[in-house]
Motif scaffolding. Structure first.
Motif, PDB file in Angstrom:
ATOM      1  N   ALA A 143      72.858 -60.623  -4.937  1.00  0.00           N
ATOM      2  CA  ALA A 143      71.776 -60.876  -5.888  1.00  0.00           C
ATOM      3  C   ALA A 143      71.706 -62.348  -6.283  1.00  0.00           C
ATOM      4  N   GLU A 144      72.872 -62.976  -6.469  1.00  0.00           N
ATOM      5  CA  GLU A 144      72.884 -64.383  -6.858  1.00  0.00           C
ATOM      6  C   GLU A 144      72.338 -65.248  -5.740  1.00  0.00           C
ATOM      7  N   ASP A 145      72.745 -64.969  -4.484  1.00  0.00           N
ATOM      8  CA  ASP A 145      72.256 -65.742  -3.343  1.00  0.00           C
ATOM      9  C   ASP A 145      70.752 -65.620  -3.200  1.00  0.00           C
ATOM     10  N   GLU A 146      70.202 -64.407  -3.466  1.00  0.00           N
ATOM     11  CA  GLU A 146      68.757 -64.217  -3.355  1.00  0.00           C
ATOM     12  C   GLU A 146      68.030 -65.118  -4.338  1.00  0.00           C
ATOM     13  N   ASP A 147      68.548 -65.225  -5.560  1.00  0.00           N
ATOM     14  CA  ASP A 147      67.936 -66.112  -6.548  1.00  0.00           C
ATOM     15  C   ASP A 147      67.982 -67.554  -6.070  1.00  0.00           C
ATOM     16  N   ILE A 148      69.121 -67.939  -5.467  1.00  0.00           N
ATOM     17  CA  ILE A 148      69.238 -69.297  -4.945  1.00  0.00           C
ATOM     18  C   ILE A 148      68.212 -69.531  -3.841  1.00  0.00           C
ATOM     19  N   ALA A 149      68.072 -68.556  -2.938  1.00  0.00           N
ATOM     20  CA  ALA A 149      67.145 -68.692  -1.817  1.00  0.00           C
ATOM     21  C   ALA A 149      65.714 -68.826  -2.306  1.00  0.00           C
ATOM     22  N   LEU A 150      65.339 -68.018  -3.296  1.00  0.00           N
ATOM     23  CA  LEU A 150      63.970 -68.056  -3.795  1.00  0.00           C
ATOM     24  C   LEU A 150      63.641 -69.378  -4.470  1.00  0.00           C
ATOM     25  N   ASN A 151      64.660 -70.042  -5.014  1.00  0.00           N
ATOM     26  CA  ASN A 151      64.426 -71.284  -5.743  1.00  0.00           C
ATOM     27  C   ASN A 151      64.886 -72.516  -4.972  1.00  0.00           C
ATOM     28  N   SER A 152      65.286 -72.327  -3.730  1.00  0.00           N
ATOM     29  CA  SER A 152      65.776 -73.449  -2.935  1.00  0.00           C
ATOM     30  C   SER A 152      64.615 -74.171  -2.270  1.00  0.00           C
ATOM     31  N   PRO A 153      64.806 -75.444  -1.894  1.00  0.00           N
ATOM     32  CA  PRO A 153      63.745 -76.181  -1.199  1.00  0.00           C
ATOM     33  C   PRO A 153      63.517 -75.618   0.195  1.00  0.00           C
ATOM     34  N   ALA A 154      62.443 -76.071   0.828  1.00  0.00           N
ATOM     35  CA  ALA A 154      62.119 -75.601   2.175  1.00  0.00           C
ATOM     36  C   ALA A 154      63.240 -75.980   3.136  1.00  0.00           C
ATOM     37  N   PRO A 155      63.474 -75.166   4.168  1.00  0.00           N
ATOM     38  CA  PRO A 155      64.519 -75.497   5.139  1.00  0.00           C
ATOM     39  C   PRO A 155      64.177 -76.784   5.881  1.00  0.00           C
ATOM     40  N   PRO A 156      65.166 -77.482   6.421  1.00  0.00           N
ATOM     41  CA  PRO A 156      64.907 -78.704   7.187  1.00  0.00           C
ATOM     42  C   PRO A 156      63.935 -78.426   8.338  1.00  0.00           C
ATOM     43  N   ASP A 157      63.128 -79.423   8.669  1.00  0.00           N
ATOM     44  CA  ASP A 157      62.125 -79.244   9.725  1.00  0.00           C
ATOM     45  C   ASP A 157      62.761 -78.807  11.040  1.00  0.00           C
ATOM     46  N   GLU A 158      63.914 -79.397  11.358  1.00  0.00           N
ATOM     47  CA  GLU A 158      64.565 -79.062  12.627  1.00  0.00           C
ATOM     48  C   GLU A 158      64.958 -77.590  12.668  1.00  0.00           C
ATOM     49  N   LEU A 159      65.483 -77.079  11.553  1.00  0.00           N
ATOM     50  CA  LEU A 159      65.881 -75.674  11.485  1.00  0.00           C
ATOM     51  C   LEU A 159      64.664 -74.758  11.544  1.00  0.00           C
ATOM     52  N   MET A 160      63.620 -75.127  10.816  1.00  0.00           N
ATOM     53  CA  MET A 160      62.414 -74.298  10.803  1.00  0.00           C
ATOM     54  C   MET A 160      61.757 -74.281  12.177  1.00  0.00           C
ATOM     55  N   ASP A 161      61.732 -75.427  12.853  1.00  0.00           N
ATOM     56  CA  ASP A 161      61.152 -75.486  14.204  1.00  0.00           C
ATOM     57  C   ASP A 161      61.923 -74.596  15.172  1.00  0.00           C
ATOM     58  N   ALA A 162      63.251 -74.612  15.052  1.00  0.00           N
ATOM     59  CA  ALA A 162      64.060 -73.771  15.929  1.00  0.00           C
ATOM     60  C   ALA A 162      63.801 -72.289  15.668  1.00  0.00           C
ATOM     61  N   ALA A 163      63.642 -71.936  14.403  1.00  0.00           N
ATOM     62  CA  ALA A 163      63.361 -70.542  14.055  1.00  0.00           C
ATOM     63  C   ALA A 163      61.994 -70.105  14.570  1.00  0.00           C
ATOM     64  N   VAL A 164      60.997 -70.990  14.414  1.00  0.00           N
ATOM     65  CA  VAL A 164      59.642 -70.687  14.885  1.00  0.00           C
ATOM     66  C   VAL A 164      59.620 -70.532  16.403  1.00  0.00           C
ATOM     67  N   ASN A 165      60.293 -71.431  17.105  1.00  0.00           N
ATOM     68  CA  ASN A 165      60.335 -71.344  18.569  1.00  0.00           C
ATOM     69  C   ASN A 165      61.004 -70.047  19.025  1.00  0.00           C
ATOM     70  N   ALA A 166      62.067 -69.653  18.333  1.00  0.00           N
ATOM     71  CA  ALA A 166      62.746 -68.405  18.691  1.00  0.00           C
ATOM     72  C   ALA A 166      61.840 -67.210  18.444  1.00  0.00           C
ATOM     73  N   ALA A 167      61.146 -67.202  17.310  1.00  0.00           N
ATOM     74  CA  ALA A 167      60.238 -66.091  16.999  1.00  0.00           C
ATOM     75  C   ALA A 167      59.102 -66.011  18.004  1.00  0.00           C
ATOM     76  N   ASN A 168      58.575 -67.163  18.387  1.00  0.00           N
ATOM     77  CA  ASN A 168      57.472 -67.188  19.348  1.00  0.00           C
ATOM     78  C   ASN A 168      57.907 -66.817  20.761  1.00  0.00           C
ATOM     79  N   ALA A 169      59.227 -66.729  20.976  1.00  0.00           N
ATOM     80  CA  ALA A 169      59.749 -66.313  22.284  1.00  0.00           C
ATOM     81  C   ALA A 169      60.002 -64.808  22.340  1.00  0.00           C
ATOM     82  N   GLY A 170      59.821 -64.128  21.232  1.00  0.00           N
ATOM     83  CA  GLY A 170      59.975 -62.676  21.233  1.00  0.00           C
ATOM     84  C   GLY A 170      61.150 -62.194  20.406  1.00  0.00           C
ATOM     85  N   LEU A 171      61.233 -60.887  20.255  1.00  0.00           N
ATOM     86  CA  LEU A 171      62.206 -60.281  19.353  1.00  0.00           C
ATOM     87  C   LEU A 171      63.645 -60.539  19.774  1.00  0.00           C
TER      88      LEU A 171
END
Length: 213
Positions: A143-171
């Motif tokens: 529960a504490e981590d969820e609160d941190i996640a909801l109030n944390s800044p956006a993930p670094p661009d490099e991490l977000m790009d890697a996540a997007v590329n993985a998602a766009n490659a399929g499940l």
């Protein structure tokens, strides 16, 4: 193999790739769970896809009330147990039957409905052997981590790009990315996880990508 057995196996193969995440949360007691809404939202399209209809019936209904405070005030909690019988049928008439009990309590008029929902959810999870390993933030966030996640800044661009590329490659690609990510990276991506997973599912199913939007 009968038609209903083949259809049930088809649903099992589809749901085995994703599982069902714990998207609902009990605020008072602080835990996440897989409710009837999650089960129906994930499984209903698969039942339609594989031509399975479900006919429910209920029996062995037991209801009793326990008063809170002074009985004269009329405040009571209603406790309910019942047995649900669910007939899963294919278009040729072949079928399998699942029986599950439901138990619930409510201070109003919803104890019976809750017990029916619990019995149905249990039947769906047991009949189709739904995995509990879904790519699910609650599997590592308290529960504490969820609160941190909801109030944390956006993930670094490099991490977000890697996540997007993985998602766009399929499940499978996104699942591999998610499982290999560090706890810190998962925490940073927690608020984006549901959309990324949904995109990966659409790509695998042959749909468009939108994780980067």
């Amino acid at each position: 193999m009968s038609k209903i057995q083949a259809a049930v196996l088809g649903v099992m193969k589809d749901i085995a790739t994703t599982g069902i995440a714990k998207l609902q949360r009990n605020i008072q007691q602080g835990y996440s769970f897989r409710g009837i809404e999650s089960a129906m939202n994930e499984l209903s399209p698969l039942l339609v896809k594989h031509g399975i209809t479900v006919t429910p019936s209920y029996s062995e209904l037991l209801v009793h009330e326990r008063f809170r405070g002074d009985p004269k005030d009329g405040r009571a909690i209603r406790f309910c147990t019942l047995k649900g019988t669910f007939r899963f049928s294919a278009e040729d008439g072949s079928h399998v039957v699942s029986e599950c009990y439901g138990e619930a309590m409510d201070s109003g008029d919803k104890a019976v409905t809750k017990a029916q929902s619990i019995a149905f959810r249990t039947a769906l999870f047991q009949q189709f052997v739904v995995p509990t390993m879904a790519m699910d933030p609650e599997s590592y966030l308290d529960a504490e981590d969820e609160d941190i996640a909801l109030n944390s800044p956006a993930p670094p661009d490099e991490l977000m790009d890697a996540a997007v590329n993985a998602a766009n490659a399929g499940l499978e690609a996104y699942k591999s990315f998610w499982q290999s990510a560090t706890p810190a990276d998962r925490l940073a991506l927690a608020t984006h996880h549901a959309q990324l997973k949904a995109t990966a599912q659409r790509v695998t199913a042959g749909g468009d990508t939108d994780a980067g939007q």
